[in-house]
Scaffold this active site. Sequence first.
Site, PDB file in Angstrom:
ATOM      1  N   GLY A 105       0.914  -1.152   0.078  1.00  0.00           N
ATOM      2  CA  GLY A 105      -0.150   0.043   0.126  1.00  0.00           C
ATOM      3  C   GLY A 105       0.895   1.132   0.018  1.00  0.00           C
ATOM      4  O   GLY A 105       1.987   1.219  -0.404  1.00  0.00           O
ATOM      5  N   ASN A 106       0.472   2.514   0.349  1.00  0.00           N
ATOM      6  CA  ASN A 106       1.171   3.415   0.496  1.00  0.00           C
ATOM      7  C   ASN A 106       0.504   4.343   1.607  1.00  0.00           C
ATOM      8  O   ASN A 106      -0.663   4.194   2.046  1.00  0.00           O
ATOM      9  CB  ASN A 106       1.124   4.284  -0.978  1.00  0.00           C
ATOM     10  N   ARG A 107       1.082   5.544   1.765  1.00  0.00           N
ATOM     11  CA  ARG A 107       0.739   6.522   3.006  1.00  0.00           C
ATOM     12  C   ARG A 107      -0.343   7.504   2.420  1.00  0.00           C
ATOM     13  O   ARG A 107      -0.687   8.416   3.575  1.00  0.00           O
ATOM     14  CB  ARG A 107       2.008   7.191   3.414  1.00  0.00           C
ATOM     15  N   ALA A 133      -3.792   8.107  -4.728  1.00  0.00           N
ATOM     16  CA  ALA A 133      -2.660   7.648  -4.863  1.00  0.00           C
ATOM     17  C   ALA A 133      -2.564   6.033  -5.300  1.00  0.00           C
ATOM     18  O   ALA A 133      -2.369   5.134  -4.450  1.00  0.00           O
ATOM     19  CB  ALA A 133      -1.729   7.720  -3.643  1.00  0.00           C
TER      20      ALA A 133
END
Length: 222
Positions: free
Chosen positions: A29-31, A96
């Site tokens: 995943g990402n932030r 994102a």
Amino acid sequence: RGPRELAGMRFLVSAGPTYEDIDPVRFVGNRSSGRMGFAIAEAAAHAGAAVTLVAGPVALATPAGVERVDVRSAREMRAAVLARTASNDVFIAAAAVGDFRPQAALPQKFKKGGAALELALVENPDILAEVAALPARPFVVGFAAETENVEAHARDKLERKRLDLIAANQVGAGLGFERGDNALLLLWPGGREELPRADKRELARQLLARIAHLRAARSGTH
Ligand code: C5P
């Protein structure tokens, strides 16, 4: 209230990260917090627009008056977005989207035991570029999170993906992700506007005002 021109317009907004499964308990995943996209959806609904928000996995409440569609992976987000582009006037890609996903999710939890777990990652579809390439398409707005040469990279992205507008921000060093405020540089063919550091809700209002202005200029009503 937001700009009057937004009343009656239909907005499709993507927000948040995507999660790409490695196995039943792990993911890539990402932030992204999703806050920028949710703030845009909220501001557009407040200004009288009809808003559909396609949200990746985030811990945020649905803004009042907004229709929300929850998704998890980039491919789910792509399907949810493409099913709705024809019925919207503006697409704002604030999500994102993960650029890569594991080639195949493992059906069972991978057990440790001394051996390395090797992940083969394949590229995800670029939802924004795909929408912008549609023959009959909404007004298309992208985001660019950059760590250096923000304007040059964003201008390049605007042209390469054939966007109508791009909102660029510098990430890293206490900027951008996981924060309530941000600063944006708006670029469009032939123009630019700097939006100084402000609350994401305020930035959302300013971004929407610029979109209304550009669309009005295009249809010759200004
Ligand atoms: O090229 P880059 O990923 O930096 O572009 C960011 C913009 O493209 C964002 O608006 C993001 O929502 C969109 N994007 C997308 N699908 C991807 C990757 C990015 O829609 N697979």
